[in-house]
Design a protein around this motif. Structure first.
Motif, PDB file in Angstrom:
ATOM      1  N   GLU A  90    -144.784   8.742 -11.049  1.00  0.00           N
ATOM      2  CA  GLU A  90    -144.094   9.973 -10.659  1.00  0.00           C
ATOM      3  C   GLU A  90    -144.029  10.153  -9.143  1.00  0.00           C
ATOM      4  N   HIS A  91    -144.772   9.339  -8.394  1.00  0.00           N
ATOM      5  CA  HIS A  91    -144.830   9.504  -6.940  1.00  0.00           C
ATOM      6  C   HIS A  91    -144.122   8.391  -6.168  1.00  0.00           C
ATOM      7  N   LEU A  92    -144.347   7.132  -6.581  1.00  0.00           N
ATOM      8  CA  LEU A  92    -143.866   5.991  -5.820  1.00  0.00           C
ATOM      9  C   LEU A  92    -143.050   5.037  -6.678  1.00  0.00           C
ATOM     10  N   ARG A  93    -142.185   4.286  -5.997  1.00  0.00           N
ATOM     11  CA  ARG A  93    -141.394   3.236  -6.638  1.00  0.00           C
ATOM     12  C   ARG A  93    -141.490   1.990  -5.754  1.00  0.00           C
ATOM     13  N   LEU A  94    -141.954   0.867  -6.334  1.00  0.00           N
ATOM     14  CA  LEU A  94    -142.112  -0.371  -5.589  1.00  0.00           C
ATOM     15  C   LEU A  94    -141.149  -1.420  -6.125  1.00  0.00           C
ATOM     16  N   VAL A  95    -140.475  -2.118  -5.224  1.00  0.00           N
ATOM     17  CA  VAL A  95    -139.499  -3.136  -5.600  1.00  0.00           C
ATOM     18  C   VAL A  95    -139.977  -4.488  -5.074  1.00  0.00           C
ATOM     19  N   LEU A 138    -139.872  12.925  -1.524  1.00  0.00           N
ATOM     20  CA  LEU A 138    -139.074  13.092  -0.312  1.00  0.00           C
ATOM     21  C   LEU A 138    -137.747  12.357  -0.385  1.00  0.00           C
ATOM     22  N   ALA A 139    -137.538  11.590  -1.468  1.00  0.00           N
ATOM     23  CA  ALA A 139    -136.321  10.791  -1.625  1.00  0.00           C
ATOM     24  C   ALA A 139    -136.122   9.884  -0.407  1.00  0.00           C
ATOM     25  N   GLU A 140    -137.218   9.271   0.057  1.00  0.00           N
ATOM     26  CA  GLU A 140    -137.172   8.384   1.206  1.00  0.00           C
ATOM     27  C   GLU A 140    -137.634   6.989   0.808  1.00  0.00           C
TER      28      GLU A 140
END
Length: 207
Positions: free
Chosen positions: A129-134, A150-152
């Protein structure tokens, strides 16, 4: 007293022996791997002055499930970790400055495959729910981190490097070791051009 009494009544034997799993971070715990039937008490200590949630992972050898001392079933997942060891994980709620006990009910039998292991056909993505890693499909390395609130997003270039270790000198005899990072210079060296292996396994609690 209640904990020991309940465990004795369930196992129909002598009082259980408490043991520490000093290498649980390496998925090594002789007591949990040796239990084939019955109950295993997992005692967790929270030194913080507030309650918090934590994912607990314990290696197992046969099918098991997690329950509370009140015999309430806890939502848990069984999967193979990166070392190929079967583990069971669940979200534990830890009381402030105190002990919380969960029980692993070892029922025996073959462990089913509960996780989905993905083959690489595009960029790997893991997220909560907090971070997205690619992770890049070409290099298998981390290329982007996104903060959802923050949509950053930031892009990055992950590299695998190593340093020559220091053996100490006349000014300081401390050598580089397991918990002491002390290189003998500032220049890093690349570990080669090999593409690292990557596998993503997803369950209800971890990925």
């Amino acid at each position: 007293g209640d904990l020991m009494g309940w465990a004795i009544s369930q196992n129909k034997g002598p009082a259980p022996v408490f043991q520490f799993c000093n290498f649980i971070n390496e998925s090594k715990c002789d007591i949990s791997l040796s239990v084939r039937q019955g109950y295993l008490a997992v005692v967790l200590y929270n030194p913080l002055p507030w309650q918090y949630q934590k994912i607990v992972t314990v290696p197992i050898s046969v099918y098991s499930k997690v329950i509370t001392s009140g015999k309430t079933k806890v939502d848990s997942s069984i999967y193979k970790n990166e070392d190929g060891v079967n583990v069971i994980s669940w979200e534990a709620r830890l009381l402030p400055v105190g002990y919380t006990t969960y029980f692993i009910e070892v029922t025996g039998g073959i462990i089913p495959e509960e996780t989905a292991v993905e083959t690489q056909v595009e960029d790997y993505i893991i997220e909560n729910e907090h971070l997205r890693l690619v992770f890049s499909e070409k290099t298998n390395r981390l290329v982007e981190i996104s903060r959802k609130d923050l949509a950053e997003s930031i892009t990055l270039d992950q590299q695998m490097l190593w340093y020559n270790s220091s053996a100490g000198n006349n000014r300081n005899t401390q050598a580089s070791g397991a918990y002491i990072f002390r290189p003998n210079g500032t220049a890093p060296f690349p570990m080669g051009n090999q593409i690292p292996n990557i596998t993503v396994a997803r369950s209800n609690h971890v990925q």
